[in-house]
Design a protein around this motif. Structure first.
Motif, short mmCIF file in Angstrom:
data_model
loop_
_atom_site.label_atom_id
_atom_site.label_comp_id
_atom_site.label_asym_id
_atom_site.label_seq_id
_atom_site.Cartn_x
_atom_site.Cartn_y
_atom_site.Cartn_z
N LYS A 280 101.01 11.65 93.24
CA LYS A 280 100.68 10.29 93.67
C LYS A 280 99.17 9.93 93.01
CE LYS A 280 102.45 11.10 98.49
NZ LYS A 280 102.14 11.40 99.65
N ASP A 281 98.58 10.93 92.56
CA ASP A 281 97.12 10.45 92.00
C ASP A 281 97.29 10.15 90.40
OD1 ASP A 281 96.31 11.01 94.54
OD2 ASP A 281 95.37 12.96 94.02
N ILE A 282 98.49 10.65 89.75
CA ILE A 282 98.05 10.67 88.22
C ILE A 282 99.63 10.16 87.72
CG2 ILE A 282 98.09 11.91 86.14
CD1 ILE A 282 96.31 13.92 87.88
N PHE A 283 99.23 9.09 86.81
CA PHE A 283 100.32 8.68 85.91
C PHE A 283 100.24 9.32 84.66
CE2 PHE A 283 102.23 6.10 82.64
CZ PHE A 283 103.67 6.06 82.97
N CYS A 284 101.28 10.29 84.26
CA CYS A 284 101.40 10.92 82.90
C CYS A 284 102.56 10.76 82.14
CB CYS A 284 101.18 12.25 83.20
SG CYS A 284 100.90 13.18 81.85
N ALA A 285 102.76 10.04 81.07
CA ALA A 285 103.96 9.90 80.49
C ALA A 285 104.51 11.10 79.73
CB ALA A 285 103.52 8.86 79.08
N GLU A 286 105.85 10.95 79.79
CA GLU A 286 106.68 12.01 79.07
C GLU A 286 106.16 12.66 77.86
OE1 GLU A 286 110.76 11.82 79.39
OE2 GLU A 286 110.98 11.33 81.27
#
Length: 251
Positions: free
Chosen positions: A5-11
């Motif tokens: 919910k807090d972090i967007f991390c690309a593959e």
């Protein structure tokens, strides 16, 4: 706090981290999520660090740093470096990348601000199996719970003497762990250190499931709560450290 919910991390950032560690993070069975072990590790580590107040957050500068607890090939600590996400209605933080202290210094980050790793135990004695303590097994849960019974080998699930087979495997396990303490692998669960013990039901040299045990408060016995598949056990154990045992590996 919640990692997803807090972090967007690309593959590709996760792939970069996997490469930095040089470790295998994907189970080999069909349908296994790529770097699924690593994603599970990061999610739980982030939440543990938040609980321990070990996230470095600078709202003014719009950045966050946390210690992943992992190391590169030169045994340098790897940190997650994040910035505020400029996209609306998305996670608050954007994963810029995973960096060493040297890399962060080049980005202008004062190394004195770098946070510590998560701490999972204070008493090293918790990590060693005490062969003098008997194990109380919750057979009703292992054999009667639909999810748990499915984790056992077929010949054991349907056997009329399955309790006897299980007790025999436990006797062998205790002797094996007494001879080699590394066979007892620690895991962290709900604020407690537990031990994962190999249970060999088909072949005395091959573990089929991991028995989860917790030492009693008085330190005189263990409670054997449940059995986990080896994949489940590895996921849990990897939160603390890469298991140094030949029975619990990424296959």
């Amino acid at each position: 706090m919640n990692y997803y919910k807090d972090i967007f991390c690309a593959e590709e950032k996760i792939e970069d981290l996997a490469s930095l560690t040089g470790e295998k993070w994907t189970f080999s069975y069909e349908g296994a999520k790529e770097n699924g072990i690593l994603l599970n590790y990061l999610a739980h580590t982030y939440e543990k660090l938040a609980y321990e107040n070990k996230l470095f957050i600078d709202e003014t500068e719009g950045k966050m740093i946390f210690n992943t607890g992992l190391f590169d090939e030169f045994y340098e600590s790897i940190y997650a470096y994040l910035e505020l996400n400029e996209r609306e209605n998305k996670q608050k933080w954007y994963m810029v990348g995973f960096k060493t202290a040297y890399d962060l210094a080049r980005c202008g980050v004062d190394n004195s601000l770098l946070p510590e790793r998560a701490n999972y135990f204070e008493d090293p004695a918790q990590l060693i199996f005490d062969a003098n303590c008997p194990i109380n097994i919750q057979f009703s849960h292992i054999f009667n719970d639909p999810d748990n019974i499915e984790r056992l080998p077929e010949k054991v699930k349907d056997a009329t003497n399955r309790t006897t087979l299980f007790r025999g495997a436990l006797d062998l396990m205790v002797k094996s762990v007494t001879a080699n303490y590394k066979l007892a692998v620690p895991q962290y669960y709900k604020g407690k250190i537990q031990l994962l013990l190999p249970v060999c039901l088909n072949d005395p040299n091959v573990a089929d499931v991991a028995l989860v045990v917790t030492k009693s408060k008085n330190g005189k016995y263990y409670q054997g709560h449940t059995c986990l598949t080896l994949d489940m056990a590895y996921n849990n154990a990897r939160l603390i450290a890469k298991p140094d045992s030949n029975w619990l590996t990424v296959k």
